[in-house]
Design a protein around this motif. Structure first.
Motif, mmCIF file in Angstrom:
data_model
loop_
_atom_site.group_PDB
_atom_site.id
_atom_site.type_symbol
_atom_site.label_atom_id
_atom_site.label_comp_id
_atom_site.label_asym_id
_atom_site.label_seq_id
_atom_site.Cartn_x
_atom_site.Cartn_y
_atom_site.Cartn_z
ATOM 1 N N LYS A 128 0.690 -1.219 -0.006
ATOM 2 C CA LYS A 128 0.176 -0.074 0.211
ATOM 3 C C LYS A 128 0.972 1.306 -0.176
ATOM 4 N N ALA A 129 1.880 1.329 0.971
ATOM 5 C CA ALA A 129 2.780 2.397 0.910
ATOM 6 C C ALA A 129 3.486 2.649 -0.546
ATOM 7 N N ARG A 130 3.856 1.531 -1.322
ATOM 8 C CA ARG A 130 4.343 1.810 -2.334
ATOM 9 C C ARG A 130 3.667 2.087 -3.297
ATOM 10 N N ALA A 131 2.184 1.818 -3.488
ATOM 11 C CA ALA A 131 1.425 2.202 -4.345
ATOM 12 C C ALA A 131 0.972 3.715 -3.951
ATOM 13 N N VAL A 132 1.053 4.226 -2.926
ATOM 14 C CA VAL A 132 0.742 5.596 -2.773
ATOM 15 C C VAL A 132 1.816 6.324 -3.120
ATOM 16 N N MET A 133 2.971 6.033 -2.684
ATOM 17 C CA MET A 133 4.297 6.741 -3.256
ATOM 18 C C MET A 133 4.160 6.955 -4.964
ATOM 19 N N SER A 147 -9.811 7.153 -2.327
ATOM 20 C CA SER A 147 -10.963 6.524 -3.311
ATOM 21 C C SER A 147 -10.214 5.281 -4.081
ATOM 22 N N ARG A 148 -9.032 5.374 -4.521
ATOM 23 C CA ARG A 148 -8.404 4.160 -5.311
ATOM 24 C C ARG A 148 -8.048 3.155 -4.141
ATOM 25 N N THR A 203 0.102 -1.078 -21.086
ATOM 26 C CA THR A 203 0.606 -1.483 -19.763
ATOM 27 C C THR A 203 -0.075 -0.354 -18.747
ATOM 28 N N ASP A 204 -0.671 0.455 -19.281
ATOM 29 C CA ASP A 204 -1.307 1.426 -18.289
ATOM 30 C C ASP A 204 -2.454 0.864 -17.488
ATOM 31 N N ASN A 205 -2.405 1.200 -16.196
ATOM 32 C CA ASN A 205 -3.732 0.967 -15.631
ATOM 33 C C ASN A 205 -4.813 1.813 -15.530
ATOM 34 N N LEU A 206 -6.099 1.040 -15.984
ATOM 35 C CA LEU A 206 -7.304 1.853 -16.552
ATOM 36 C C LEU A 206 -7.708 2.403 -15.173
ATOM 37 N N ARG A 207 -7.842 1.867 -14.094
ATOM 38 C CA ARG A 207 -8.295 2.686 -12.946
ATOM 39 C C ARG A 207 -7.313 3.647 -12.501
ATOM 40 N N ASP A 208 -6.178 3.618 -12.470
ATOM 41 C CA ASP A 208 -5.349 4.660 -12.321
ATOM 42 C C ASP A 208 -5.606 5.850 -13.012
ATOM 43 N N ASN A 209 -6.356 5.872 -14.114
ATOM 44 C CA ASN A 209 -6.460 6.936 -14.888
ATOM 45 C C ASN A 209 -8.094 7.566 -15.138
ATOM 46 N N MET A 210 -8.832 6.847 -14.106
ATOM 47 C CA MET A 210 -10.201 7.280 -13.741
ATOM 48 C C MET A 210 -10.096 8.391 -12.928
ATOM 49 N N MET A 212 -12.425 10.500 -9.570
ATOM 50 C CA MET A 212 -13.177 9.808 -8.552
ATOM 51 C C MET A 212 -14.553 9.334 -8.814
ATOM 52 N N ILE A 213 -15.293 9.935 -9.641
ATOM 53 C CA ILE A 213 -16.580 9.518 -9.931
ATOM 54 C C ILE A 213 -16.484 8.199 -10.705
ATOM 55 N N GLU A 214 -15.562 8.222 -11.825
ATOM 56 C CA GLU A 214 -15.569 6.955 -12.563
ATOM 57 C C GLU A 214 -15.258 6.041 -11.617
ATOM 58 N N ILE A 215 -14.461 5.966 -10.627
ATOM 59 C CA ILE A 215 -13.941 4.850 -9.503
ATOM 60 C C ILE A 215 -15.285 4.559 -8.715
ATOM 61 N N ALA A 216 -15.830 5.717 -8.417
ATOM 62 C CA ALA A 216 -17.068 5.567 -7.497
ATOM 63 C C ALA A 216 -17.944 4.523 -8.257
ATOM 64 N N ILE A 217 -18.354 4.937 -9.431
ATOM 65 C CA ILE A 217 -19.280 4.041 -10.374
ATOM 66 C C ILE A 217 -18.928 2.723 -10.337
ATOM 67 N N VAL A 218 -17.662 2.258 -10.901
ATOM 68 C CA VAL A 218 -17.199 1.024 -11.000
ATOM 69 C C VAL A 218 -17.334 0.307 -9.595
ATOM 70 N N ASP A 219 -16.789 0.984 -8.469
ATOM 71 C CA ASP A 219 -16.929 0.394 -7.349
ATOM 72 C C ASP A 219 -18.373 -0.042 -6.928
ATOM 73 N N LEU A 220 -19.428 0.939 -7.359
ATOM 74 C CA LEU A 220 -20.900 0.616 -6.966
ATOM 75 C C LEU A 220 -21.477 -0.548 -7.883
ATOM 76 N N ALA A 221 -20.740 -0.744 -9.103
ATOM 77 C CA ALA A 221 -21.215 -2.055 -9.932
ATOM 78 C C ALA A 221 -20.482 -3.178 -9.066
#
Length: 277
Positions: A128-133, A147-148, A203-210, A212-221
């Motif tokens: 988690k710490a590495r991801a946050v960095m 949110s992520r 190689t790009d992470n899709l969710r890293d390029n959303m 907060m609202i996009e992430i929230a909708i995917v989370d909801l689903a």
């Protein structure tokens, strides 16, 4: 390149794979760092090194194995790899001012892995710490990072219940994930089309390029899909897919209401960083 598949040394990537709890490293990446060589040079040096070690009847060669590792074009190719013990032997065989710092780095990684095996919670905290960095280096703010991180927990809960309900094949996972995007986006898109729309590389992470609202909708689903799978005792692919469709339709309805309320589309054809201003 996917972050959890590399380590960095002086801003250079060393590809790695985790096999049965043991880290394996790309030999050619190690050679590149030790010799300060470019792409063609490092492969030539690797071939000469291999020939010399074979001539010396070195055990190092027999302890190198071909593993598929991610390349810069986003595809995986077979390349020589070895574990920490034999990588250190290779380092010793190459005279270089980078040898000692690299040995210390690999030894540190080995020690961390031993600690994480005895305390899995420590591995979670460090990951988690590495991801946050990484996200902070990408200029993502604390609200987005929170949110992520929550979205990762939601995703893990969703995939866990899929395993419990006999979804084992990777293709079935892909179909169910794509079904979520297909429905909540409302445009018959799968994750690949969503990625292309944002002009992202493989190689790009899709969710890293959303945002907060996009992430929230995917989370909801995913959260509602999880709940419906559990409450209806859905099992095997067809039942689980029906539950995922129902959960994703809830997210689709939420997206429609939000867009009507704010008067604009939620889904953006740009990455999160491009929407900072």
């Amino acid at each position: 390149m996917v972050w959890n598949e590399v380590i960095l040394f002086d801003s250079k990537a060393i590809r790695k794979e985790l096999i049965n709890g043991e880290r394996w490293f790309s030999v050619v990446d190690i050679v590149s760092i030790l010799t300060n060589s470019q792409w063609k040079d490092k492969w030539a040096y690797r071939r000469k090194l291999k020939q010399r070690l074979i001539a010396e009847w070195s055990e190092v060669v027999t302890n190198c194995h071909e593993l598929k590792m991610l390349a810069s074009d986003g595809k995986k190719y077979k390349t020589d790899a070895s574990n920490t013990k034999w990588i250190l032997r290779i380092i010793q065989s190459i005279p270089s001012p980078n040898a000692e710092p690299l040995k210390q780095r690999l030894a540190s990684l080995g020690n961390e892995r031993m600690e994480e095996l005895s305390n899995p919670e420590l591995w979670i905290d460090r990951a988690k710490a590495r991801a946050v960095m990484v996200w902070k280096k990408q200029w993502k703010d604390d609200r987005w990072i929170t949110s992520r991180l929550q979205s990762i927990q939601t995703r893990n809960s969703f995939t866990d219940i899929l395993k419990e309900r006999w979804i084992k094949d990777w293709f079935e996972y892909a179909v169910l994930t794509n079904k979520i995007y297909d429905i909540w986006l409302g445009v018959k898109w799968w994750a690949k089309e969503y990625t292309n729309m944002k002009w992202l590389k493989k190689t790009d992470n899709l969710r890293d390029n959303m945002d907060m609202i996009e992430i929230a909708i995917v989370d909801l689903a995913e959260a509602w899909s999880h709940e419906i799978i559990k409450s209806t005792w859905s099992e095997w692919f067809q039942q689980v897919q029906d539950a995922v469709i129902s959960g994703s339709e809830i997210a689709w309805e939420a997206r429609e209401k939000i867009e009507k309320k704010i008067g604009k589309k939620i889904v953006k054809n740009k990455t999160w960083n491009n929407n900072l201003k």
